[in-house]
Write a protein that holds these residues in place. Structure first.
Motif, PDB file in Angstrom:
ATOM      1  N   LYS A  99      -8.322   6.454   2.939  1.00 12.69           N
ATOM      2  CA  LYS A  99      -8.202   5.267   1.280  1.00 12.69           C
ATOM      3  C   LYS A  99      -8.504   5.095  -0.633  1.00 12.69           C
ATOM      4  O   LYS A  99      -9.489   5.301  -0.200  1.00 12.69           O
ATOM      5  CB  LYS A  99      -8.676   3.666   2.069  1.00 12.69           C
ATOM      6  CG  LYS A  99      -8.066   2.313   1.204  1.00 12.69           C
ATOM      7  CD  LYS A  99      -8.578   0.902   1.999  1.00 12.69           C
ATOM      8  CE  LYS A  99      -7.860  -0.555   1.064  1.00 12.69           C
ATOM      9  NZ  LYS A  99      -8.328  -1.606   1.259  1.00 12.69           N
ATOM     10  N   PRO A 112      -3.629   0.152  -3.169  1.00 16.71           N
ATOM     11  CA  PRO A 112      -4.429   1.596  -2.933  1.00 16.71           C
ATOM     12  C   PRO A 112      -3.227   3.082  -2.055  1.00 16.71           C
ATOM     13  O   PRO A 112      -2.351   2.125  -1.195  1.00 16.71           O
ATOM     14  CB  PRO A 112      -5.048   0.727  -1.904  1.00 16.71           C
ATOM     15  CG  PRO A 112      -5.353  -0.819  -2.259  1.00 16.71           C
ATOM     16  CD  PRO A 112      -4.003  -1.479  -2.717  1.00 16.71           C
ATOM     17  N   PRO A 138      -4.962   0.157  -9.189  1.00 15.50           N
ATOM     18  CA  PRO A 138      -5.466  -0.815  -8.452  1.00 15.50           C
ATOM     19  C   PRO A 138      -5.386  -1.880  -7.478  1.00 15.50           C
ATOM     20  O   PRO A 138      -5.107  -2.066  -6.775  1.00 15.50           O
ATOM     21  CB  PRO A 138      -6.019  -1.824  -9.906  1.00 15.50           C
ATOM     22  CG  PRO A 138      -6.127  -0.400 -10.928  1.00 15.50           C
ATOM     23  CD  PRO A 138      -5.190   0.124 -10.984  1.00 15.50           C
ATOM     24  N   THR A 149       0.981  -1.355   0.165  1.00 15.35           N
ATOM     25  CA  THR A 149       0.132  -0.146   0.451  1.00 15.35           C
ATOM     26  C   THR A 149       0.999   1.020   0.177  1.00 15.35           C
ATOM     27  O   THR A 149       1.854   0.840   0.149  1.00 15.35           O
ATOM     28  CB  THR A 149      -0.881  -0.209   1.156  1.00 15.35           C
ATOM     29  OG1 THR A 149      -0.257   0.433   2.387  1.00 15.35           O
ATOM     30  CG2 THR A 149      -1.547  -0.837   1.061  1.00 15.35           C
ATOM     31  N   LEU A 152      -7.542   4.444  -4.880  1.00 11.82           N
ATOM     32  CA  LEU A 152      -7.094   4.111  -5.604  1.00 11.82           C
ATOM     33  C   LEU A 152      -6.257   5.081  -6.243  1.00 11.82           C
ATOM     34  O   LEU A 152      -5.417   4.978  -7.079  1.00 11.82           O
ATOM     35  CB  LEU A 152      -7.679   3.055  -6.217  1.00 11.82           C
ATOM     36  CG  LEU A 152      -8.557   1.561  -5.708  1.00 11.82           C
ATOM     37  CD1 LEU A 152      -9.358   0.959  -6.560  1.00 11.82           C
ATOM     38  CD2 LEU A 152      -7.166   1.030  -4.830  1.00 11.82           C
ATOM     39  N   LYS A 211      -3.033   6.239 -10.596  1.00 11.80           N
ATOM     40  CA  LYS A 211      -4.148   5.006 -10.323  1.00 11.80           C
ATOM     41  C   LYS A 211      -2.923   3.652 -10.486  1.00 11.80           C
ATOM     42  O   LYS A 211      -1.948   3.946 -10.667  1.00 11.80           O
ATOM     43  CB  LYS A 211      -5.218   5.057 -11.532  1.00 11.80           C
ATOM     44  CG  LYS A 211      -6.350   6.355 -11.415  1.00 11.80           C
ATOM     45  CD  LYS A 211      -6.845   6.224 -12.688  1.00 11.80           C
ATOM     46  CE  LYS A 211      -8.320   6.917 -12.294  1.00 11.80           C
ATOM     47  NZ  LYS A 211      -8.716   6.986 -13.832  1.00 11.80           N
TER      48      LYS A 211
END
Length: 234
Positions: free
Chosen positions: A88, A77, A74, A57, A90, A72
């Protein structure tokens, strides 16, 4: 032994964070290693791990106010941590305002979606859509969702001080941070006032104070870095 040794090394590295600190009276733009762009308002701090790109993450830690344009990804995160909340995403565009001295934390969403949860109880979470905001009251430890004009709330990134139904006290705090001054409010009447509008921060602080006092209700006395607000005597 190899894994234990590496675990110790990683734990030790995690304590050493990269930090960007913005002094009062300034703003700055930060480009994170993943391509995310962050505008930091005056008196704000942003931290992240040197191993930012290697983690599952993308975690950053914010104190103050930041406008995020998240790249971005996916599979990884992006998470913004404040003292009270975790946001949180994406890949999206949003603004977070989380100063230590403010009674509330506010998240305004411009594009995409975000999930906001409380650090004290992650089961309590709220999903925001564009032009929605989440306001967290620190004293009550409560979250509420509302409708907002998110782009207007990010006008500070363009050099304007924006306020919507803002108390006089909160407005003065923003002016303190932007102009690096200390404002002492000795007017009971002023503390009850509510303001809406926007101000070009290229103006001098004297011009800003004159603009706020449209009805000429107050007097402003400045000595060095200190400004005192009082009721005008009749």
């Amino acid at each position: 032994v190899y894994y234990i040794y590496n675990g110790i090394q990683i734990a030790g590295q995690s304590k050493q964070l990269c930090m960007m600190e913005v002094p009062l009276g300034s703003q700055t733009k930060v480009y994170l290693p993943d391509g995310t762009v962050v505008c930091l308002n005056s008196g704000s701090t942003l931290k992240y791990s040197p191993s930012f790109l290697k983690q599952k993450t993308r975690d950053v830690y914010l104190t103050g106010e930041g406008y995020f344009e998240v790249e971005k990804n996916p599979e990884r995160p992006f998470i913004v941590h404040t003292n009270e909340l975790k946001v949180k995403v994406l890949g999206t565009v949003f603004n977070i305002r989380s100063y230590h001295e403010d009674p509330e934390v506010e998240v305004d969403l411009v594009e995409g979606k975000v999930n906001v949860s409380m650090n004290s109880d992650e089961k309590k979470n709220v999903v925001l859509s564009p032009d929605e905001c989440l306001i967290y009251n620190k004293e009550r430890q409560q979250m509420r969702k509302d409708v907002t004009d998110a782009k207007r709330m990010t006008l500070w990134t363009t050099g304007r001080l924006n306020f919507v139904n803002t108390s006089f006290v909160s407005l003065m705090k923003d002016i303190e941070r932007r102009y690096n001054v200390k404002i002492n409010i000795e007017s009971e009447q002023a503390q009850k006032e509510i303001f809406s509008g926007s101000i070009d921060v290229k103006l001098s602080i004297e011009d800003v104070l004159e603009y706020i006092d449209v009805d000429k209700k107050y007097t402003w006395t400045r000595k060095g870095n200190m400004i005192v607000v009082q009721d005008k005597r009749k």
